[in-house]
Design a protein around this motif. Sequence first.
Motif, PDB file in Angstrom:
ATOM      1  N   VAL A 109      -5.400  -7.158   8.364  1.00 49.25           N
ATOM      2  CA  VAL A 109      -3.900  -7.794   8.386  1.00 49.25           C
ATOM      3  C   VAL A 109      -2.949  -7.025   7.375  1.00 49.25           C
ATOM      4  O   VAL A 109      -2.048  -6.410   7.786  1.00 49.25           O
ATOM      5  CB  VAL A 109      -3.829  -9.364   8.238  1.00 49.25           C
ATOM      6  CG1 VAL A 109      -2.450  -9.487   8.290  1.00 49.25           C
ATOM      7  CG2 VAL A 109      -4.663 -10.024   9.353  1.00 49.25           C
ATOM      8  N   LYS A 110      -3.423  -7.084   6.176  1.00 48.12           N
ATOM      9  CA  LYS A 110      -2.630  -6.181   5.023  1.00 48.12           C
ATOM     10  C   LYS A 110      -2.442  -4.834   5.568  1.00 48.12           C
ATOM     11  O   LYS A 110      -1.481  -4.043   5.357  1.00 48.12           O
ATOM     12  CB  LYS A 110      -3.326  -6.341   3.921  1.00 48.12           C
ATOM     13  CG  LYS A 110      -2.729  -5.851   2.531  1.00 48.12           C
ATOM     14  CD  LYS A 110      -1.754  -6.352   1.985  1.00 48.12           C
ATOM     15  CE  LYS A 110      -1.093  -5.862   0.764  1.00 48.12           C
ATOM     16  NZ  LYS A 110       0.381  -6.157   0.645  1.00 48.12           N
ATOM     17  N   ALA A 111      -3.727  -4.162   5.911  1.00 46.45           N
ATOM     18  CA  ALA A 111      -3.496  -2.635   6.183  1.00 46.45           C
ATOM     19  C   ALA A 111      -2.645  -2.432   7.460  1.00 46.45           C
ATOM     20  O   ALA A 111      -1.786  -1.411   7.286  1.00 46.45           O
ATOM     21  CB  ALA A 111      -4.821  -2.049   6.556  1.00 46.45           C
ATOM     22  N   VAL A 112      -2.578  -3.202   8.499  1.00 41.02           N
ATOM     23  CA  VAL A 112      -1.574  -2.988   9.571  1.00 41.02           C
ATOM     24  C   VAL A 112      -0.288  -3.265   9.123  1.00 41.02           C
ATOM     25  O   VAL A 112       0.743  -2.582   9.447  1.00 41.02           O
ATOM     26  CB  VAL A 112      -2.179  -3.984  10.601  1.00 41.02           C
ATOM     27  CG1 VAL A 112      -1.162  -3.673  11.698  1.00 41.02           C
ATOM     28  CG2 VAL A 112      -3.606  -3.361  11.097  1.00 41.02           C
ATOM     29  N   SER A 113      -0.043  -4.331   8.505  1.00 37.89           N
ATOM     30  CA  SER A 113       1.406  -4.662   8.274  1.00 37.89           C
ATOM     31  C   SER A 113       1.916  -3.852   7.105  1.00 37.89           C
ATOM     32  O   SER A 113       3.130  -3.397   7.458  1.00 37.89           O
ATOM     33  CB  SER A 113       1.624  -6.165   7.570  1.00 37.89           C
ATOM     34  OG  SER A 113       0.732  -6.205   6.335  1.00 37.89           O
ATOM     35  N   PHE A 128       0.690  -1.096  -0.087  1.00 36.99           N
ATOM     36  CA  PHE A 128      -0.061  -0.002  -0.072  1.00 36.99           C
ATOM     37  C   PHE A 128       1.109   1.350  -0.050  1.00 36.99           C
ATOM     38  O   PHE A 128       0.535   2.282  -0.398  1.00 36.99           O
ATOM     39  CB  PHE A 128      -0.817   0.041   1.361  1.00 36.99           C
ATOM     40  CG  PHE A 128      -2.105  -0.997   1.086  1.00 36.99           C
ATOM     41  CD1 PHE A 128      -2.868  -1.109  -0.151  1.00 36.99           C
ATOM     42  CD2 PHE A 128      -2.718  -1.524   2.214  1.00 36.99           C
ATOM     43  CE1 PHE A 128      -3.847  -2.144  -0.323  1.00 36.99           C
ATOM     44  CE2 PHE A 128      -3.703  -2.459   2.186  1.00 36.99           C
ATOM     45  CZ  PHE A 128      -4.379  -2.724   0.990  1.00 36.99           C
ATOM     46  N   VAL A 129       1.991   1.266   0.387  1.00 39.44           N
ATOM     47  CA  VAL A 129       3.068   2.465   0.566  1.00 39.44           C
ATOM     48  C   VAL A 129       3.886   2.522  -0.554  1.00 39.44           C
ATOM     49  O   VAL A 129       4.883   3.341  -0.562  1.00 39.44           O
ATOM     50  CB  VAL A 129       3.659   2.655   2.157  1.00 39.44           C
ATOM     51  CG1 VAL A 129       4.399   3.902   2.178  1.00 39.44           C
ATOM     52  CG2 VAL A 129       2.589   2.227   3.024  1.00 39.44           C
ATOM     53  N   LEU A 137      -4.626   2.880  10.096  1.00 41.38           N
ATOM     54  CA  LEU A 137      -5.401   3.193   8.941  1.00 41.38           C
ATOM     55  C   LEU A 137      -5.264   4.748   8.519  1.00 41.38           C
ATOM     56  O   LEU A 137      -5.208   4.919   7.319  1.00 41.38           O
ATOM     57  CB  LEU A 137      -6.573   2.834   9.158  1.00 41.38           C
ATOM     58  CG  LEU A 137      -7.653   3.088   7.971  1.00 41.38           C
ATOM     59  CD1 LEU A 137      -7.426   2.085   6.966  1.00 41.38           C
ATOM     60  CD2 LEU A 137      -9.096   2.889   8.508  1.00 41.38           C
ATOM     61  N   SER A 138      -5.270   5.570   9.372  1.00 43.06           N
ATOM     62  CA  SER A 138      -5.125   6.898   9.161  1.00 43.06           C
ATOM     63  C   SER A 138      -3.726   7.398   8.580  1.00 43.06           C
ATOM     64  O   SER A 138      -3.619   8.146   7.781  1.00 43.06           O
ATOM     65  CB  SER A 138      -5.312   7.867  10.539  1.00 43.06           C
ATOM     66  OG  SER A 138      -4.191   7.851  11.385  1.00 43.06           O
ATOM     67  N   GLU A 139      -2.499   6.795   8.900  1.00 42.09           N
ATOM     68  CA  GLU A 139      -1.276   6.763   8.253  1.00 42.09           C
ATOM     69  C   GLU A 139      -1.303   6.582   7.003  1.00 42.09           C
ATOM     70  O   GLU A 139      -0.743   7.068   5.973  1.00 42.09           O
ATOM     71  CB  GLU A 139      -0.156   6.023   9.181  1.00 42.09           C
ATOM     72  CG  GLU A 139       1.174   6.286   8.757  1.00 42.09           C
ATOM     73  CD  GLU A 139       2.114   5.615   9.753  1.00 42.09           C
ATOM     74  OE1 GLU A 139       3.228   4.988   9.320  1.00 42.09           O
ATOM     75  OE2 GLU A 139       1.811   5.659  11.116  1.00 42.09           O
ATOM     76  N   LEU A 140      -1.845   5.177   6.890  1.00 38.91           N
ATOM     77  CA  LEU A 140      -1.929   4.655   5.303  1.00 38.91           C
ATOM     78  C   LEU A 140      -2.714   5.509   4.419  1.00 38.91           C
ATOM     79  O   LEU A 140      -2.246   5.820   3.362  1.00 38.91           O
ATOM     80  CB  LEU A 140      -2.608   3.137   5.408  1.00 38.91           C
ATOM     81  CG  LEU A 140      -2.280   2.159   4.293  1.00 38.91           C
ATOM     82  CD1 LEU A 140      -1.048   1.886   4.220  1.00 38.91           C
ATOM     83  CD2 LEU A 140      -3.085   1.084   4.754  1.00 38.91           C
TER      84      LEU A 140
END
Length: 694
Positions: free
Chosen positions: A662-666, A11-12, A475-478
């Motif tokens: 899981v994907k969002a947090v990792s 995501f990043v 989530l807010s960071e992502l």
Amino acid sequence: MPNHRYFISDFVEIQRKSFFDLLEMGIVEEFSKRNPISDVNKNLELFFYPEYYKLSKPEYTVRQAILKSRSYASKFYIPVQLTDKKHKVIKLKWVLLGNLPLMTKRGHFLINGAARVIVNQIIRSPGIYFQQKIHEVYVDKWTEKPIETHKRYYADLICLRGTWLRIEIDKDKLIWAQMKKGPKIPVLWLLIGMGLSERYILKSLTDANRLIINFSKKLKNRSKQEYVYVHNPPEAWKQLYKTFSSNIKSEQNKTTDQIENDSLEINFKDTNGVSSVLTKEELKNDLNSLSFSGSINQLNSEYGKKQIPILKKTDLILAKKLNKKLIDEKRKSELGRKWLFKKFMNPRSYDLGKQGRISLNKKLGLSISLKQLTLTADDILATTDYLIKLEKGLKSVDDIDHLKNRRVRTSGQLIQIQLAIGLIRLEKVVREKMSKTTTTPNINSLIQTKVFNGALKEFFGSSPLSQFMDQINPLSELTHKRRLSSLGPGGVTRDNATLEIRGIHPSHYGRICPIETPEGKNTGLVNSMTTYAKVNSEGLIETPFYKVYQGQVQKTAGMCFLSAEQEEKVKVAPGDLSISSLGFLANSLIPVRVADEFTKIHRDEIQFLAVSPIQMISVATSLIPFLEHDDANRALMGSNMQRQAVPLIRPERPIVGTGLEVKAVSDSSQIIQAKSSGFVAYVSADKIIVYGFN
């Protein structure tokens, strides 16, 4: 269908890849544009070797930078060569230009201990856009409905750096060229001024008479300006000088001798009515050296050798006056030409960008080299021709809200633009210092770090696109790192943004989330990228599809990433269709989308299949279970409110989840991750032991 989460890229990645491209190509590209920096006489020359630049190891680690409130940055060194042609000296040295902030592996920067994110900006792509406006005629100001409406067309030539140019047809059907600041000029002046012959212009256009209407006598009274019909470039340059004289005042201080010493011929008649010719050089030498008393014979005997008719004293005075007048005219046309060159044809002040050149070539059917990043006379001529055809209904206007006409400037490109500003300032300082020195200067005395550093500090500290990172929860960071903003320098403002700009467009499918956007004045101007979207090297947002061949989904062939322009030409089926064990679609009529039209066709006609049902929504929105049953406005609130949730002391799995948690947090990097995969053998509050498979 296999679980979709395994196909989703990092995501990043958009942030990291962008910064990597800056280090790999962007820095070299920007320095190459400024090479070499030379003084007025071109005796001193400063040359950068950007491909050999070096970055030092950061002074502080990420942790130390946070604790000591320092920036996580590297010292930027570059080899510089100084050539003094006058004294025949060459110096080569490594120079410290300044500090370049580095991106952390989490995709943000640390400036003075504070985490900052550079938001991706989505703007109109450089190139050419044809649009229409409607002129309404009212009987008086109290009338509600107009008695007449006229459609008129215009073309905007948008560049990456420099002045925007508009070529428009006004309500009297006259064709004008206009810049953002400054008066309108007849487009024929511009074309002739750019070096095209009148014959070539009139032969190339569909309806050439349209350009000459601007100069008809009937229209002389409609403006204070008397229009003069011009036939050659010097005349056009002179008219441009008169029209834009306020812009050229700075160049008026130059002496006549500084203007290029072209051979200027002066015609005047002698007493016998025979035309005589003197060049500028001959007049300058002879008229200045001879006095008028008792020198006529001398002059006549000199010119007698050249078989030129005998001159009288009055002719000599006339020649001197005429010479002065013509040199003055020459000066005006020369300044007009230089102004025109500086505005649109100088690569240092005008840059279409590679995308802009591709867009112009494609739209106007030209084959100009992709290295030609400034405007050419042929560009303006083809634009005028297209505009005339558009008015006749032979061409169509552009949809500026379509994603094929919009580009994403990622963090790396935004920093690159700022580097360019820093280098322009550095160039100015170096030139000033070069002009003051008489001996060969020291390289270190020419280059100052504060100019380069100042430009970067200005951007990271005060640009609206450089923001404090939203760190309330992972989530807010992502979401912050995947945000797309239409605001900022070069973009729109909240006040002039129309409903069309804020709205949802069919080309947004799989690229920009139709749900997640702020409420209030920024609605539709700040968006989120969808789960599967990625930005290609051209700045276009792409989304993945599976190829379908004769009703069979080709999953093993991998995913095809398509841009908005490619997608509107193919037939796409939704991602939630049932597929047999052999990969075949149902043998019945299947709903598909072609551009913005929906229809039902047989499986054999389908070309592409969407990858996943969550392909069209953002990460935050895809965390909402049973989203399809929600009202869009409530889903928007849900997406935004998740980013405001405070993390628990003891995190728990959601009772009803969507599988993307899981994907969002990792990917947000807020959890501990092992560098390589393996088997977790032991876990305690102090340590975790992982045995690698290797």
